[in-house]
Scaffold this motif. Sequence first.
Motif, PDB file in Angstrom:
ATOM      1  N   VAL A 194     -17.671  15.007   6.139  1.00 26.88           N
ATOM      2  CA  VAL A 194     -19.067  15.462   6.135  1.00 26.88           C
ATOM      3  C   VAL A 194     -19.110  16.974   6.268  1.00 26.88           C
ATOM      4  O   VAL A 194     -19.842  17.658   5.542  1.00 26.88           O
ATOM      5  CB  VAL A 194     -19.872  14.787   7.278  1.00 26.88           C
ATOM      6  N   MET A 195     -18.323  17.511   7.190  1.00 32.84           N
ATOM      7  CA  MET A 195     -18.329  18.959   7.430  1.00 32.84           C
ATOM      8  C   MET A 195     -17.535  19.704   6.354  1.00 32.84           C
ATOM      9  O   MET A 195     -17.955  20.762   5.880  1.00 32.84           O
ATOM     10  CB  MET A 195     -17.750  19.269   8.812  1.00 32.84           C
ATOM     11  N   LEU A 196     -16.399  19.145   5.967  1.00 33.62           N
ATOM     12  CA  LEU A 196     -15.484  19.845   5.068  1.00 33.62           C
ATOM     13  C   LEU A 196     -16.045  20.026   3.665  1.00 33.62           C
ATOM     14  O   LEU A 196     -15.810  21.066   3.031  1.00 33.62           O
ATOM     15  CB  LEU A 196     -14.151  19.093   5.024  1.00 33.62           C
ATOM     16  N   ASP A 197     -16.804  19.059   3.146  1.00 30.26           N
ATOM     17  CA  ASP A 197     -17.325  19.228   1.792  1.00 30.26           C
ATOM     18  C   ASP A 197     -18.255  20.439   1.714  1.00 30.26           C
ATOM     19  O   ASP A 197     -18.250  21.183   0.735  1.00 30.26           O
ATOM     20  CB  ASP A 197     -17.980  17.949   1.259  1.00 30.26           C
ATOM     21  N   ASP A 198     -19.010  20.687   2.781  1.00 29.65           N
ATOM     22  CA  ASP A 198     -19.909  21.838   2.779  1.00 29.65           C
ATOM     23  C   ASP A 198     -19.156  23.146   3.007  1.00 29.65           C
ATOM     24  O   ASP A 198     -19.545  24.186   2.469  1.00 29.65           O
ATOM     25  CB  ASP A 198     -21.007  21.647   3.825  1.00 29.65           C
ATOM     26  N   VAL A 199     -18.080  23.094   3.771  1.00 36.51           N
ATOM     27  CA  VAL A 199     -17.234  24.279   3.940  1.00 36.51           C
ATOM     28  C   VAL A 199     -16.653  24.691   2.589  1.00 36.51           C
ATOM     29  O   VAL A 199     -16.692  25.865   2.212  1.00 36.51           O
ATOM     30  CB  VAL A 199     -16.116  24.012   4.978  1.00 36.51           C
ATOM     31  N   ILE A 200     -16.138  23.718   1.853  1.00 34.85           N
ATOM     32  CA  ILE A 200     -15.553  24.015   0.541  1.00 34.85           C
ATOM     33  C   ILE A 200     -16.636  24.503  -0.428  1.00 34.85           C
ATOM     34  O   ILE A 200     -16.422  25.472  -1.175  1.00 34.85           O
ATOM     35  CB  ILE A 200     -14.801  22.785  -0.017  1.00 34.85           C
ATOM     36  N   ALA A 201     -17.801  23.866  -0.404  1.00 37.49           N
ATOM     37  CA  ALA A 201     -18.913  24.326  -1.246  1.00 37.49           C
ATOM     38  C   ALA A 201     -19.293  25.764  -0.876  1.00 37.49           C
ATOM     39  O   ALA A 201     -19.602  26.579  -1.752  1.00 37.49           O
ATOM     40  CB  ALA A 201     -20.118  23.398  -1.099  1.00 37.49           C
ATOM     41  N   GLY A 202     -19.256  26.077   0.411  1.00 38.27           N
ATOM     42  CA  GLY A 202     -19.553  27.437   0.866  1.00 38.27           C
ATOM     43  C   GLY A 202     -18.532  28.443   0.373  1.00 38.27           C
ATOM     44  O   GLY A 202     -18.883  29.559  -0.035  1.00 38.27           O
ATOM     45  N   VAL A 203     -17.257  28.062   0.388  1.00 35.89           N
ATOM     46  CA  VAL A 203     -16.201  28.950  -0.126  1.00 35.89           C
ATOM     47  C   VAL A 203     -16.402  29.190  -1.623  1.00 35.89           C
ATOM     48  O   VAL A 203     -16.333  30.334  -2.097  1.00 35.89           O
ATOM     49  CB  VAL A 203     -14.799  28.363   0.157  1.00 35.89           C
ATOM     50  N   PHE A 204     -16.662  28.121  -2.375  1.00 35.23           N
ATOM     51  CA  PHE A 204     -16.925  28.282  -3.813  1.00 35.23           C
ATOM     52  C   PHE A 204     -18.130  29.177  -4.060  1.00 35.23           C
ATOM     53  O   PHE A 204     -18.110  30.031  -4.953  1.00 35.23           O
ATOM     54  CB  PHE A 204     -17.150  26.925  -4.480  1.00 35.23           C
ATOM     55  N   ALA A 205     -19.183  28.992  -3.270  1.00 36.82           N
ATOM     56  CA  ALA A 205     -20.384  29.811  -3.430  1.00 36.82           C
ATOM     57  C   ALA A 205     -20.077  31.276  -3.112  1.00 36.82           C
ATOM     58  O   ALA A 205     -20.536  32.177  -3.824  1.00 36.82           O
ATOM     59  CB  ALA A 205     -21.506  29.293  -2.533  1.00 36.82           C
ATOM     60  N   ALA A 206     -19.309  31.523  -2.063  1.00 35.21           N
ATOM     61  CA  ALA A 206     -18.946  32.902  -1.703  1.00 35.21           C
ATOM     62  C   ALA A 206     -18.146  33.558  -2.822  1.00 35.21           C
ATOM     63  O   ALA A 206     -18.389  34.726  -3.169  1.00 35.21           O
ATOM     64  CB  ALA A 206     -18.156  32.918  -0.395  1.00 35.21           C
ATOM     65  N   ILE A 207     -17.219  32.817  -3.406  1.00 35.43           N
ATOM     66  CA  ILE A 207     -16.447  33.347  -4.538  1.00 35.43           C
ATOM     67  C   ILE A 207     -17.378  33.658  -5.700  1.00 35.43           C
ATOM     68  O   ILE A 207     -17.250  34.696  -6.352  1.00 35.43           O
ATOM     69  CB  ILE A 207     -15.325  32.355  -4.949  1.00 35.43           C
ATOM     70  N   GLY A 208     -18.336  32.772  -5.949  1.00 36.35           N
ATOM     71  CA  GLY A 208     -19.313  33.006  -7.007  1.00 36.35           C
ATOM     72  C   GLY A 208     -20.157  34.250  -6.741  1.00 36.35           C
ATOM     73  O   GLY A 208     -20.428  35.030  -7.660  1.00 36.35           O
ATOM     74  N   VAL A 209     -20.589  34.438  -5.495  1.00 40.50           N
ATOM     75  CA  VAL A 209     -21.369  35.632  -5.136  1.00 40.50           C
ATOM     76  C   VAL A 209     -20.534  36.891  -5.387  1.00 40.50           C
ATOM     77  O   VAL A 209     -21.031  37.874  -5.951  1.00 40.50           O
ATOM     78  CB  VAL A 209     -21.849  35.569  -3.668  1.00 40.50           C
ATOM     79  N   LEU A 210     -19.276  36.870  -4.990  1.00 41.26           N
ATOM     80  CA  LEU A 210     -18.397  38.031  -5.214  1.00 41.26           C
ATOM     81  C   LEU A 210     -18.215  38.307  -6.702  1.00 41.26           C
ATOM     82  O   LEU A 210     -18.250  39.464  -7.133  1.00 41.26           O
ATOM     83  CB  LEU A 210     -17.041  37.801  -4.543  1.00 41.26           C
ATOM     84  N   ALA A 211     -18.037  37.245  -7.481  1.00 46.94           N
ATOM     85  CA  ALA A 211     -17.877  37.423  -8.929  1.00 46.94           C
ATOM     86  C   ALA A 211     -19.153  37.993  -9.548  1.00 46.94           C
ATOM     87  O   ALA A 211     -19.092  38.925 -10.372  1.00 46.94           O
ATOM     88  CB  ALA A 211     -17.514  36.096  -9.590  1.00 46.94           C
ATOM     89  N   LEU A 212     -20.299  37.473  -9.155  1.00 48.09           N
ATOM     90  CA  LEU A 212     -21.571  37.988  -9.688  1.00 48.09           C
ATOM     91  C   LEU A 212     -21.806  39.431  -9.267  1.00 48.09           C
ATOM     92  O   LEU A 212     -22.292  40.250 -10.063  1.00 48.09           O
ATOM     93  CB  LEU A 212     -22.731  37.102  -9.235  1.00 48.09           C
TER      94      LEU A 212
END
Length: 165
Positions: free
Chosen positions: A137-155
């Motif tokens: 439950v917690m880990l899926d959102d952590v991973i989604a957060g990491v992907f989102a952070a990478i996306g923010v950096l790329a943008l």
Amino acid sequence: MSVAQLIGTVCGVGHLRPAPGTWGSLAALPLAWVLHTIGGFPLLVVATLVVFFAGLWATRIMTEGQKDHDPSEIVIDEVAGQFIALWAISYPSWAHGIEITALWPGWVAGFVLFRFFDITKLGPVGWADRRGDPMGVMLDDVIAGVFAAIGVLALAGIAHGVMGL
């Protein structure tokens, strides 16, 4: 309401409908702003760790003996993931003395990307979700957060011409 329910539902935010996960993510935004304003990136990181472990505990308590391993009212996981997505703007703001609100496109991108990855459950996000336990439950959102952070950096790199585009 028990302490576990207060934590798991983020003081009842998880009971808002429709889309309690989106409400949980939205609740994380002003919390992240306050934390960053008080203590910068380091405090946001510490708060993320506290939220993660408190969420893990609360999820264990709230789902004990239940068939549903991830009831929709548990949104503390969204707060942890959204905080991680915002690390991508908190760190540069803190490190370079930039007012965090000046990075508003990063707030928008972090929110939208986090919700995208959390809802679609692509790749490792889905793997974590399928664990069927409080850590998942917690880990899926952590991973989604990491992907989102990478996306923010790329943008940000594209927007600022850093990537040569």
